[in-house]
Write a protein that holds these residues in place. Sequence first.
Motif, PDB file in Angstrom:
ATOM      1  N   SER A   2       0.836  -1.199   0.000  1.00  0.00           N
ATOM      2  CA  SER A   2       0.000   0.000   0.000  1.00  0.00           C
ATOM      3  C   SER A   2       0.867   1.243   0.000  1.00  0.00           C
ATOM      4  O   SER A   2       1.968   1.249   0.564  1.00  0.00           O
ATOM      5  N   PHE A   3       0.377   2.286  -0.660  1.00  0.00           N
ATOM      6  CA  PHE A   3       1.005   3.589  -0.486  1.00  0.00           C
ATOM      7  C   PHE A   3      -0.074   4.658  -0.391  1.00  0.00           C
ATOM      8  O   PHE A   3      -1.229   4.438  -0.773  1.00  0.00           O
ATOM      9  N   ALA A   4       0.302   5.798   0.170  1.00  0.00           N
ATOM     10  CA  ALA A   4      -0.654   6.864   0.440  1.00  0.00           C
ATOM     11  C   ALA A   4      -0.918   7.663  -0.830  1.00  0.00           C
ATOM     12  O   ALA A   4       0.016   8.078  -1.514  1.00  0.00           O
ATOM     13  N   LEU A   5      -2.217   7.889  -1.120  1.00  0.00           N
ATOM     14  CA  LEU A   5      -2.599   8.529  -2.368  1.00  0.00           C
ATOM     15  C   LEU A   5      -3.365   9.820  -2.075  1.00  0.00           C
ATOM     16  O   LEU A   5      -4.492   9.797  -1.583  1.00  0.00           O
ATOM     17  N   PRO A   6      -2.749  10.974  -2.376  1.00  0.00           N
ATOM     18  CA  PRO A   6      -3.464  12.241  -2.272  1.00  0.00           C
ATOM     19  C   PRO A   6      -4.271  12.506  -3.543  1.00  0.00           C
ATOM     20  O   PRO A   6      -4.308  11.667  -4.444  1.00  0.00           O
ATOM     21  N   SER A   7      -4.870  13.670  -3.632  1.00  0.00           N
ATOM     22  CA  SER A   7      -5.612  14.031  -4.838  1.00  0.00           C
ATOM     23  C   SER A   7      -4.662  14.154  -6.026  1.00  0.00           C
ATOM     24  O   SER A   7      -3.456  14.301  -5.860  1.00  0.00           O
ATOM     25  N   GLN A   8      -5.236  14.101  -7.225  1.00  0.00           N
ATOM     26  CA  GLN A   8      -4.416  14.245  -8.435  1.00  0.00           C
ATOM     27  C   GLN A   8      -3.623  15.545  -8.410  1.00  0.00           C
ATOM     28  O   GLN A   8      -2.439  15.563  -8.746  1.00  0.00           O
ATOM     29  N   GLN A   9      -4.272  16.634  -7.990  1.00  0.00           N
ATOM     30  CA  GLN A   9      -3.593  17.926  -7.963  1.00  0.00           C
ATOM     31  C   GLN A   9      -2.391  17.905  -7.027  1.00  0.00           C
ATOM     32  O   GLN A   9      -1.320  18.417  -7.352  1.00  0.00           O
ATOM     33  N   GLU A  10      -2.566  17.280  -5.851  1.00  0.00           N
ATOM     34  CA  GLU A  10      -1.448  17.177  -4.901  1.00  0.00           C
ATOM     35  C   GLU A  10      -0.345  16.277  -5.430  1.00  0.00           C
ATOM     36  O   GLU A  10       0.841  16.533  -5.208  1.00  0.00           O
ATOM     37  N   GLN A  11      -0.739  15.185  -6.099  1.00  0.00           N
ATOM     38  CA  GLN A  11       0.274  14.302  -6.681  1.00  0.00           C
ATOM     39  C   GLN A  11       1.168  15.079  -7.654  1.00  0.00           C
ATOM     40  O   GLN A  11       2.397  14.958  -7.613  1.00  0.00           O
TER      41      GLN A  11
END
Length: 435
Positions: free
Chosen positions: A146-155
């Motif tokens: 697993s890895f932590a997924l922010p919003s597309q904009q934050e990515q």
Amino acid sequence: MTQYENYKLTYSLGFEKIPEEWNLKKVKYLFNIGRGRVISQEELMDNGLYPVFSSQTQNNGCLGYINTFDFDCEQLTWTTDGANAGTVFIRSGKHNCTNVCGTLQPIKNQAHLKFSHYALQYATQFHKRPDTNGAKIMNNEMAEISFALPSQQEQFKIVEYLNYETAKIDSLIAKQEKLIELLKEKRQAVISHAVTKGLNPNVAMKDSGVEWLGQVPEHWVVAQLKFNMLDIQTGPFGSQLHAEDYIEDGIPLINPAHMVNGVLVPDSQITVDLATQERLSRHKLAVGDIIFARRGELGRCAIVREDNKGWLCGTGSLKAKLNDKLIPEYAYLLITSDGLIAELSLESKGSTMDNLNTETLGKVRTPVPPNNEQIEILNYVEQVSGKYKKLIKKAETAIQLMQERRTALISSAVTGKIDVRNWQKPNNNNEKQGL
């Protein structure tokens, strides 16, 4: 750099807490997971069109080229086996992967590919198989990471930040690596000059009659190596030694791979028992012998020390015993000098690989100063080498610290320990002013 206002606990490996708006996602829900295939050396072609990638990190993992391709896309790959298990790469265009590479092709656009690359560089370190000393991350292990997924904009913002910061660090690392290479070259040049020209700049010189050597001090002797050798012997070959003769943790056999910077470093798997040692007694190493690589990297050699006594010269090596006119340590410096290596390469036999034999080694001409001068030169080289080693060590330490800084930046950004949403790339003027 600031932190997020609110965090939530996850208790996941490497992600004990993440920003409240982020979510943990398993790889299997974000990527189609595949595997490379077995690609033999015979398939590789000098004029091949499409790269073959493996677990090796040198040359960006490219083994060579073939005329077919398995993938025509941008994807993540990772090393499944070996010391580099878990190392993640981005591959694009038409390419191939060997069977020690796993492949990750995005299912949909939830995860930015470059963000996933950074995130998995961090996350895979927690999931290497404990039963293999961290030497495997197979498809089933990768699927559950697993890895932590922010919003597309934050990515996108995190990728922009890390691209910029890691590029600066990589540039500094490259400069230190270049400095190390220059220091090594300078050190070798100083040593080569000392062992071929001596330490007295005012001494009368004479033409050595040897192209690579040029002029040498007038009172030095120039002679073929064989005239300063009491014995020269190739290692066992053919029916003398078979793979089934090897045991574990026995008496070491020394082949080229076991000569590291002039020191013998044995492999516990490439050893024999006492009976084999006795049968091959003519190949025993004695203190002061020099053992040479017979193929591949010419000039690769090592001096036999007290704790190497009784070990055996391997099939890929040859050994020489010097007379008292040539001190082994001085001979080692001569043999590893650029000029003599070039001479050996020119004279060596073998169409596809340099191959050294006793005749070639024996007829190479070298300078032979009086013993007292050899000792003076060795003392000087030790002093000079010490200075260069300190400078090289300093540069290596700087590289290690920068690599640690790089790793820390990535881990902080992909776990949400720092908030880069408002980060702006500095303009050139600000950077020049140190703002």
